[in-house]
Enzyme design. Structure first.
Site, PDB file in Angstrom:
ATOM      1  CG  MET A   1      -1.965   1.122   1.178  1.00 22.75           C
ATOM      2  SD  MET A   1      -2.794   1.367   2.744  1.00 22.75           S
ATOM      3  CE  MET A   1      -1.588   2.379   3.598  1.00 22.75           C
ATOM      4  CB  CYS A   2       1.827   3.631  -2.023  1.00 25.40           C
ATOM      5  SG  CYS A   2       2.973   2.281  -2.365  1.00 25.40           S
TER       6      CYS A   2
END
Length: 567
Positions: A1-2
């Site tokens: 995830m970012c």
């Protein structure tokens, strides 16, 4: 995830350091920025990384040297064109490959083939910036348009002007002209995501056979959830740097917790925990995060002296049971345990003990997350900024619960005396079960008013507006603690099963209950089949009431959930 932060400007504008810091909270493992000049404009793309999947971290933004294309990807792709990604594959790299190979101008064909929870920004190297969210909006993406400038971000900067990007659509900005095109089913007649329509057929006499634990629908739901959980818990990395969590770990606790469950003890999250047991390695613990709040209004009401006895009445009022237990008589505030007054604490402990009994070889860890009112006040402004552009009292009460639950800081052990913060970065949520399987009280109300046709209409309405509700808000507050929420009930295969299954195979309100509530009956029967008898009977309860975050101050008792926030 970012975390994603994108800026398009006619000048060399760059995002503020404060905004970059907020985005970095979502991904503390690395933050990078890539700038491009095209058509007299400056494009600045920033990504922060939370490394949770695959064998090696993949730093973003990804840049293709030959075309100049750039990708900021936030989320998880579980399948592409219907096929699960190979075990150990990095989904960001795989998505970048298919985007680079997409026919010119047909990015929507690639995006529509992705099954997963995501938001993204993609510069195609030819003059177009593409952006969007998955069909249900499980990852946040907000936009702010100002003269000569456009910004896209996973979370706003605490200032006004942000709007949420519509879930299930696809946007494109022509960098040279500044023209913005929005591709949705409404605007083009083109279906981007292949989510099937609901089976709206009225039940026939042959379909009115009562549901039981042996029904095909029960095994079908189990199989769909089993595949969904298998994809969502495999390949999860341990945190690369334990200091990120600054947690207190008991000497006898293992450091290998990778997955936690947002755990109220209701049937949705308990079934998720029970099936996760079937797919996780047998020696891996599962943390159950149970949040409870000190609600001064509730405490004050429980601490008040009893009213004067009316001698004309034959007997005094008897307190109503709470989860089958008669609450203690009113006492002084100092003697009350405000967290024991939260319904989710009682149901959470009940379902935890049932999990321990049903699956005794698993190391279940019940984490009591107790939040005093003073701490709510301390974090209130932060939560309001994170959940924006949502801004009602109900938004705040729900966001507070997810914010503190995702932090994962509580007490560990049977006595609840050992400080502990979960190292798990993956949080499993039971959200979606009520919408798909008929778990809200309004579903039974619709059936009483208009029979199965009314129920079908209400279920279809719930599904159609699922992506317009609150998943972006929940993502913004939970990801602030570098945690990723995953939704097994909203897996495309689970959704397809629920859409195709006749209504009497999910919530047969027209048949006798026979000891099992008809709302979400197929899920309740699955819980029974898996040995979770008590959890199968737990009533639906909204998080703000179960955790006691609704109307926390005496002054708020007359406010409606839809009211705007007080200063």
């Amino acid at each position: 995830m970012c975390g994603i932060l994108f800026n398009l400007s006619a000048c060399s504008s760059t995002p503020s350091q404060a905004h970059v810091t907020l985005v970095s909270h979502r991904g503390p493992d690395a933050t990078r920025t890539h700038a491009i000049t095209a058509h007299g404009k400056t494009l600045t793309l920033t990504s922060s990384l939370l490394s949770v999947r695959g064998s090696e971290p993949t730093l973003q933004p990804l840049v293709d040297a030959s075309t100049g294309s750039v990708l900021c990807w936030n989320g998880e792709a579980w399948r592409v064109h219907g096929h699960p990604l190979a075990e150990g594959a990095n989904d960001t790299l795989e998505i970048f490959k298919v985007l680079l190979n997409a026919p010119e101008g047909r990015i929507q064909d690639v995006i529509g083939a992705i099954e997963g929870e995501f938001a993204f920004v993609f510069w195609d190297g030819h003059g177009g910036v593409w952006f969007g969210r998955d069909w249900a909006g499980r990852r946040s993406l907000v936009v702010r348009r100002r003269e000569g400038e456009m910004e896209l971000a996973s979370v706003g900067d605490g200032e006004g002007g942000w709007e949420e990007i519509e879930a299930g659509g696809l946007g494109r900005i022509d960098v040279e002209s500044g023209e913005e095109t929005w591709i949705t089913r409404r605007s083009t007649g083109e279906e981007i995501y292949g989510i099937p329509s609901m089976n709206l057929s009225q039940p026939t006499l042959e379909e009115l056979a009562p549901l039981s634990v042996d029904s095909l629908e029960v095994s079908g739901l189990h199989d769909a959830l089993l595949e969904s959980l298998r994809l969502r818990v495999r390949d999860v990395q341990l945190p690369p740097n334990a200091d990120l969590h600054s947690r207190h770990v008991p000497a006898n606790a293992q450091e290998d917790v990778r997955v936690a469950v947002l755990f109220s003890g209701g049937v949705d999250c308990t079934v998720i925990a029970r099936i996760a047991h079937e797919v996780l390695p047998p020696d891996e613990p599962i943390d159950l995060l149970n949040v409870a709040f000190e609600n001064p209004r509730i405490v004050a009401a429980r601490s008040a002296p009893p009213p004067a006895l009316n001698l004309k009445k034959k007997k005094a009022a008897v307190p109503r049971p709470l989860n089958g237990v008669i609450p203690p008589a009113p006492t002084t505030t100092a003697e009350l345990d405000p967290y024991a007054l939260c319904p989710d604490r009682a149901t959470g402990l009940s379902s935890y003990h049932e999990l321990c009994k049903t699956c005794p070889t698993r190391r279940w860890r019940f984490i009591s997350i107790n939040i005093p009112y003073t701490e709510v006040l301390e974090h209130r402004k932060t939560v309001i900024d994170l959940m924006y552009p949502h801004n009602t009292e109900m938004d705040l009460s729900i966001a507070l619960a997810f914010y503190f639950a995702a932090r994962g800081r509580g007490a560990f052990g049977s006595s609840g005396s050992q400080d502990y913060t979960t190292p798990a970065r993956i949080l499993l949520s039971g959200l979606g079960a009520d919408e798909l399987l008929g778990g809200y009280s309004r579903h039974s109300t619709a059936f009483r008013r208009a029979g199965y046709q009314g129920l079908l209409d209400e279920l279809d309405l719930d599904f159609q507006r699922l992506g317009k509700r609150n998943l972006g808000r929940d993502d913004r507050v939970a990801a602030h603690w570098a945690k990723e929420m995953r939704y097994p009930f909203l897996d495309e295969k689970v959704v397809s099963w629920a859409m195709a299954t006749p209504v009497v195979g999910k919530c047969p309100f027209g048949e006798p209950e026979n000891g099992v509530e008809n709302g979400k009956k197929v899920l309740r029967l699955l819980a029974k089949k898996l040995g979770m008898e008590k959890a199968a009977g737990e009533a639906k309860r909204a998080v703000q009431f179960g955790a006691r975050t609704a109307k926390m101050s005496v002054e708020s008792r007359k406010m409606k959930g839809t009211d705007g926030l007080m200063a």
